[in-house]
Design a protein around this motif. Sequence first.
Motif, short mmCIF file in Angstrom:
data_model
loop_
_atom_site.label_atom_id
_atom_site.label_comp_id
_atom_site.label_asym_id
_atom_site.label_seq_id
_atom_site.Cartn_x
_atom_site.Cartn_y
_atom_site.Cartn_z
N ALA A 2 -60.08 -8.95 -37.74
CA ALA A 2 -59.01 -9.83 -38.18
C ALA A 2 -57.81 -9.07 -38.69
O ALA A 2 -56.69 -9.47 -38.50
N GLU A 3 -58.08 -7.89 -39.34
CA GLU A 3 -56.96 -7.16 -39.91
C GLU A 3 -56.05 -6.57 -38.84
O GLU A 3 -54.95 -6.12 -39.14
N GLN A 4 -56.50 -6.55 -37.58
CA GLN A 4 -55.69 -6.02 -36.51
C GLN A 4 -54.84 -7.11 -35.84
O GLN A 4 -53.99 -6.80 -35.03
N LYS A 5 -55.06 -8.35 -36.20
CA LYS A 5 -54.31 -9.44 -35.60
C LYS A 5 -52.89 -9.49 -36.13
O LYS A 5 -52.63 -9.19 -37.28
N ARG A 6 -52.00 -9.90 -35.26
CA ARG A 6 -50.60 -10.06 -35.67
C ARG A 6 -50.45 -11.31 -36.53
O ARG A 6 -51.24 -12.26 -36.43
N ASP A 7 -49.43 -11.30 -37.35
CA ASP A 7 -49.14 -12.47 -38.17
C ASP A 7 -48.88 -13.67 -37.27
O ASP A 7 -48.13 -13.59 -36.28
N PHE A 8 -49.48 -14.82 -37.59
CA PHE A 8 -49.36 -15.99 -36.72
C PHE A 8 -47.92 -16.49 -36.62
O PHE A 8 -47.50 -16.99 -35.58
N GLY A 72 -54.15 -15.26 -45.78
CA GLY A 72 -53.96 -14.56 -44.51
C GLY A 72 -55.10 -14.86 -43.56
O GLY A 72 -55.74 -15.92 -43.62
N HIS A 73 -55.38 -13.92 -42.66
CA HIS A 73 -56.45 -14.12 -41.67
C HIS A 73 -57.80 -14.33 -42.34
O HIS A 73 -58.65 -15.03 -41.78
N ASN A 79 -65.38 -14.17 -40.10
CA ASN A 79 -65.82 -12.78 -40.17
C ASN A 79 -65.50 -12.14 -41.52
O ASN A 79 -66.07 -11.13 -41.89
N PHE A 80 -64.55 -12.78 -42.26
CA PHE A 80 -64.20 -12.24 -43.57
C PHE A 80 -65.05 -12.86 -44.68
O PHE A 80 -64.93 -12.50 -45.83
N GLY A 81 -65.91 -13.85 -44.33
CA GLY A 81 -66.77 -14.46 -45.32
C GLY A 81 -66.04 -15.33 -46.30
O GLY A 81 -66.54 -15.61 -47.39
#
Length: 383
Positions: A2-8, A72-73, A79-81
């Motif tokens: 998730a931390e690699q995703k671009r800002d929506f 954020g994501h 996956n971030f719980g």
Amino acid sequence: MAEQKRDFYEVLGVSKGASDAEIKKAYRKVAKENHPDLNPDNHQAEVRFKEANEAYEVLSDADKKSRYDQFGHAGVDPNFGAGGGGYGGGFGDFNDLGDIFGSIFGGGFGGGQRQNPNAPTKGGNIRQTVMVDFTEAAFGCEKEVMIDRTEPCSTCGGNGCAAGSSPETCSNCHGSGTVQVRRQTPMGVFASSAQCPKCGGKGKIISQPCSACRGQGVERKRRTVQVSVPAGIDHGQTISIRGQGNAGSNGGPAGDLLVTVTIRAHAKFRREGNSVLHDVDISFARAVLGGELEVDTIDGKVTLTLPEGTDTGTTFRLRGKGIPDLRGKGRGDQYVTVNIATPQHLNKEQKEALHAFAKTMGEDGADLGKKTLFGGKNNKKKK
């Protein structure tokens, strides 16, 4: 991750404070530009398309958007719980996305509404030109134009079938003229509408076609149509004659005949709007002494009174002698511009008379008409 995703918001190209309508509009634009059907074998477009779907699924949902704005994501990715419904490649609200893809690609998930191919349809228009004289355009006239147009077949009455038979509803599309085509893509199955291959989009099948029109239902005919050219029509204007165009289909009305008028140039008159312009040459004597001048108009000859000492280029107005208004609101005026014509090849008596006149005007008549050193008349430039 998730931390690699671009800002929506960056994915859709909107600010964090964007409204629901702005988010939806931005998503439509990005999705259309990167749709797999429009970008085959383009991996980058596929990635951007997937990003846009993920971003819209979150930002179009008030609850998910609130968690995303706060955490954020991590607020929407399981996956971030941190809870949340997740988005993991799904499309979220299928109804909303179906509406969007339906408007973009003409079918999308739900197919959308399609025009009934068997509904009455107006026939096509026919364009023709007609040439008229200056005065015919001014006062109106009747003209005939020759056209080639389609008409309902005289043998089958327009249904395209042989005697004793009738069209059958297509069993493949059930009369709609379209079929649903499903396409597997990395993002799932997309459905779109396509023309029915069995009936060619007509929604019906003619198994026994008419021998005269070969199932088309129309035949081409050459016709002569009477055209009423209204008084006051101008060059390049078009007359519409309803119902004189090509035949309609499925009982629809015929199209129209659109006749564009071309006006021949007149030897004497010019036109500006509803005004008629006319130039007249007069002699020097008439310009000086004045008097009555007979001039032409589109109604015939009239007498114009010239005042003494009329200068060349003077324009006179003849009220109501112009072009009739196309809407029936009176007539324009005629403007007559007089120009002094210089006489050529004067005889001896005429020249002597001019010399005498020049002297009365204070000119030295002795040097008038004198030859120059080069054999021409003395026409020195004035300083």
